[in-house]
Write a protein that holds these residues in place. Structure first.
Motif, short mmCIF file in Angstrom:
data_model
loop_
_atom_site.label_atom_id
_atom_site.label_comp_id
_atom_site.label_asym_id
_atom_site.label_seq_id
_atom_site.Cartn_x
_atom_site.Cartn_y
_atom_site.Cartn_z
N LEU A 192 0.88 -1.10 0.17
CA LEU A 192 0.03 0.00 -0.06
C LEU A 192 0.78 1.25 0.02
N SER A 193 0.50 2.05 -0.84
CA SER A 193 1.35 3.55 -0.89
C SER A 193 0.02 4.47 -0.76
N ALA A 194 0.42 5.73 0.03
CA ALA A 194 -0.46 6.87 0.10
C ALA A 194 0.28 8.20 -0.48
N ARG A 195 -0.53 9.03 -0.86
CA ARG A 195 0.22 10.40 -0.93
C ARG A 195 0.53 11.08 0.43
N ASP A 196 -0.27 10.78 1.31
CA ASP A 196 0.02 11.27 2.68
C ASP A 196 0.80 10.39 3.66
N PRO A 197 2.12 10.79 3.87
CA PRO A 197 2.76 9.93 4.69
C PRO A 197 2.35 9.56 6.03
N GLU A 198 1.50 10.35 6.62
CA GLU A 198 0.84 10.01 7.80
C GLU A 198 -0.45 8.81 7.64
N LEU A 199 -0.94 8.69 6.48
CA LEU A 199 -1.77 7.70 6.09
C LEU A 199 -0.93 6.55 6.16
N VAL A 200 0.15 6.36 5.48
CA VAL A 200 1.08 5.17 5.57
C VAL A 200 1.30 4.70 6.81
N ALA A 201 1.77 5.76 7.84
CA ALA A 201 2.13 5.29 8.96
C ALA A 201 0.92 4.72 9.82
N ARG A 202 -0.14 5.29 9.44
CA ARG A 202 -1.36 4.73 10.13
C ARG A 202 -1.70 3.44 9.48
N GLY A 204 0.62 1.22 8.63
CA GLY A 204 1.54 0.12 9.12
C GLY A 204 0.93 -0.29 10.29
N LYS A 205 0.37 0.67 11.27
CA LYS A 205 -0.17 0.43 12.54
C LYS A 205 -1.33 -0.62 12.20
N LEU A 206 -2.10 -0.31 11.38
CA LEU A 206 -3.37 -1.27 11.16
C LEU A 206 -3.07 -2.57 10.70
N GLN A 213 3.81 0.65 18.66
CA GLN A 213 5.07 0.06 18.47
C GLN A 213 5.03 -1.20 18.10
N PHE A 214 6.01 -1.42 16.84
CA PHE A 214 5.84 -2.70 16.38
C PHE A 214 6.59 -3.67 16.90
N SER A 215 7.74 -3.48 17.63
CA SER A 215 8.60 -4.45 18.22
C SER A 215 9.18 -4.25 19.77
N SER A 239 -1.59 -8.29 9.49
CA SER A 239 -1.54 -8.35 8.01
C SER A 239 -0.38 -8.00 7.36
N ILE A 240 0.74 -8.54 7.92
CA ILE A 240 1.99 -8.17 7.44
C ILE A 240 2.71 -9.24 6.72
N MET A 241 3.46 -8.68 5.88
CA MET A 241 4.66 -9.84 5.04
C MET A 241 5.80 -10.03 6.02
#
Length: 382
Positions: A192-202, A204-206, A213-215, A239-241
């Protein structure tokens, strides 16, 4: 059987997986981070604007979350699309609004999209059929003018572009697939890619339980005590690779130019050998400035013989299919309005084998079987 889809895997992919095994970490880690950076570079965006997921469908579900799609909303999408797209809309309580498609490209046109917009439209979910970009430039402009979020389903468009800009980056959010039937494969996986980096950060959490925090292992490097504590921002899924998939995907991405070159040869062979077959119409030419991924090679046949031709080819060891059955005909979505151009396409279209592992003999076998079947079924032979 000559398959419609088939990956090309070999020693380079095995060696990459062996390196992951030797490192004794199979989960999401440095290989996945590297693959995300490589893919971001491939589509021409900043590294922080890509996050991987376990499938393109899951990326589409996450895109609906990012768009805030919910009860009372409508999402416009072409009826010739993958079932995962329809499910992503309906599972969020929104109404899928299916639009018609051009019967030759099987892509929704800007007019098709515009006719389906209403005051309740929250987003447009646009498929690039077979890797053809379609009217994406005009559709993106329309969505901006109307204040509607555009999500691009670029699952089959890993190498598609318009005037050098990658499909999946024209709208607000783009999603891609690396499953076993795509051009770049990782066994499974998506991005997934988004124009808004904040959406991408979100995103990643979703994709990881909504954890802030991831780890905990990484958290220990910056926290003196209780690095195992956590907080969540949403009730999300996992939902991660992982690094095994990403190691394969990274090799495949590097091999993409050779894959595309061979697929272009197969397409040229079909175009040349089928040009004079009566009643067989090949895919339309791409407009100037458009680059396709050549994921599907679809023919338009007389609807009265299409199914018989498919059976004839199967009996001669050639598997064909139609992608994708019209979603507005699926009762579960509750759609009742006819969409005649898509319905015509669904009765006439047949997808031939197209992948880089096809030999010249394989392609000629497909051509010969098709020529013979169409001639007989059209009354031109015994």
């Amino acid at each position: 059987m000559i398959n419609v889809f088939q990956p090309s895997l070999g020693e380079r992919e095995l060696a990459a997986v062996a390196e992951v095994f030797a490192g004794n970490w199979l989960g999401k880690g440095p290989r996945t981070a590297g693959f995300e950076r490589d893919f971001a570079e491939h589509i021409g965006v900043e590294a922080e604007r890509v996050v991987t997921t376990n499938s393109c469908t899951e990326a589409t579900f996450i895109a609906m979350d990012l768009a805030g799609v919910g009860e009372g909303d409508e999402v416009v999408l072409p009826t010739v699309s993958f079932v995962g797209a329809g499910n992503a809309v309906a599972a969020h309580g929104a109404r899928p609004v299916f639009c018609d498609v051009d019967p030759t490209t099987l892509n929704a046109t800007v007019d098709d999209i515009e006719a389906a917009l209403t005051p309740r439209t929250k987003a447009v979910l646009l498929l690039h059929y077979g890797g053809y970009p379609g009217d994406v430039v005009d559709i993106a402009a329309l969505c901006r003018d109307r204040g509607v979020l555009l999500i691009e389903d670029a699952a089959a468009a890993v190498a598609s572009s318009v005037d050098g800009q990658a499909c999946g980056t024209f709208g607000d959010i783009g999603v891609w697939s690396f499953d076993s039937q795509k051009i770049v494969v990782a066994g499974d996986g998506g991005a997934l890619s988004a124009r808004d980096p904040e959406l991408v950060a979100r995103a990643g959490k979703l994709a990881y339980f909504g954890l802030e925090q991831f780890s905990g292992y990484s958290q220990a490097k910056t926290t003196s005590t209780r690095w195992w504590d956590f907080d969540i921002s949403s009730f999300s899924r996992r939902s991660i690779m992982n690094d095994v998939q990403s190691a394969i995907g990274a090799v495949q991405l590097r091999r993409l130019p050779e894959f595309l070159a061979r697929r272009a040869e197969v397409v040229a062979h079909y175009d040349r050998e089928l040009a004079d077959v009566p009643g067989v119409l090949p895919p339309p030419a791409l407009p100037r400035g458009h680059r396709g991924s050549q994921y599907l090679y679809w023919l338009r046949l007389d609807a009265r013989i299409r199914d018989q031709v498919a059976r004839d080819l199967y009996d001669r060891g050639v598997y064909t299919t139609f992608r994708y059955p019209a979603l507005h005909r699926v009762a579960a979505y509750g759609w009742t309005t006819p969409l005649p151009r898509a319905e015509e396409a669904a009765e006439r279209t047949l997808c031939l084998p197209l992948h880089q592992a096809l030999s010249d003999d394989d392609v000629q076998t497909v051509v010969d079987a098709l020529r013979d079947s169409v001639s007989r079924r059209s009354g031109g032979g015994a």
